[in-house]
Write a protein that holds these residues in place. Structure first.
Motif, short mmCIF file in Angstrom:
data_model
loop_
_atom_site.label_atom_id
_atom_site.label_comp_id
_atom_site.label_asym_id
_atom_site.label_seq_id
_atom_site.Cartn_x
_atom_site.Cartn_y
_atom_site.Cartn_z
N VAL A 92 -6.07 -10.26 -1.44
CA VAL A 92 -6.06 -8.79 -1.33
C VAL A 92 -6.17 -8.11 -2.69
N GLN A 138 -0.63 -3.68 -5.68
CA GLN A 138 -0.87 -2.36 -6.27
C GLN A 138 0.31 -1.92 -7.12
N GLU A 195 -0.85 -5.92 -0.11
CA GLU A 195 -1.67 -4.95 -0.86
C GLU A 195 -0.77 -3.99 -1.63
N PRO A 239 -7.52 -6.24 -5.70
CA PRO A 239 -8.71 -5.40 -5.87
C PRO A 239 -9.58 -5.91 -7.02
#
Length: 188
Positions: A29, A176, A172, A31
């Motif tokens: 997940v 983050q 996620e 990015p």
């Protein structure tokens, strides 16, 4: 080359552990520009002994671990719970990471601790113990980032965490949050 490098420490040495699967799902997940890498050498690091932690005597496995920590922008610990606390392999890694105290490769490094366990609380005791030890070791522990998945053996018996939409969303948010902490540290 990625913008953010996160070293992942998995507290279980078992190849098929749900915590290793959780770490793999976290990698999935990430990015663009964020690289999560599972550190594969925890089992090779000898038990911490101050007698061998001297220049010229530090075991190669401990040096490699410290170098990997130093190269990372942040750390993500993914741990099961063993007898109500963190696994010995993870505690040993923390001991090596903590030295030299105040100037270790983990000092000031953003770090989050998450995990799963068979019990009804998802390993929160182990995660709390990891956070405590890592705070004392000098890491910048991200107390607000938490993820404890209970009943892991049943929940992931026939599904990998990467295929569990709820877990993917939670991972996620974890990734983050760690990336945001790295950005905040860089801006300071």
């Amino acid at each position: 080359m990625s913008d953010t490098s996160i070293l992942v420490l998995v507290g279980s040495l078992r190849a098929g552990s749900t915590n290793r699967q959780l770490a793999e799902a976290a990698i999935g997940v990430a990015p663009a520009g964020v690289d999560l890498t599972i550190y594969e050498g925890l089992a090779d690091i000898p038990f911490y002994n101050e007698d061998i932690d001297v220049e010229g005597s530090v075991p190669a496995a401990a040096t490699a671990f410290r170098d990997a920590l130093a190269a990372a922008d942040a750390v993500l610990v993914v741990t099961p719970e063993h007898n109500g606390t963190i696994p010995a392999v993870l505690k040993n890694a923390i001991d090596w990471a903590s030295r030299p105290f105040g100037a270790s490769p983990i000092t000031g490094k953003p770090l989050a601790a998450i995990g799963s366990a068979y019990g009804q609380f998802g390993g929160v005791w182990a995660q709390d113990e990891a956070r405590k030890a890592l705070t004392i070791a000098g890491a910048s522990v991200l107390e607000e980032i938490k993820l404890a998945i209970p009943g892991s053996v049943v929940r992931f018996a026939e599904i990998h965490p990467k295929d569990d939409a709820e877990v993917v969303g939670q991972l996620e948010a974890v990734v983050q949050g760690v990336v945001a902490a790295v950005s905040e540290k860089a801006a300071a």
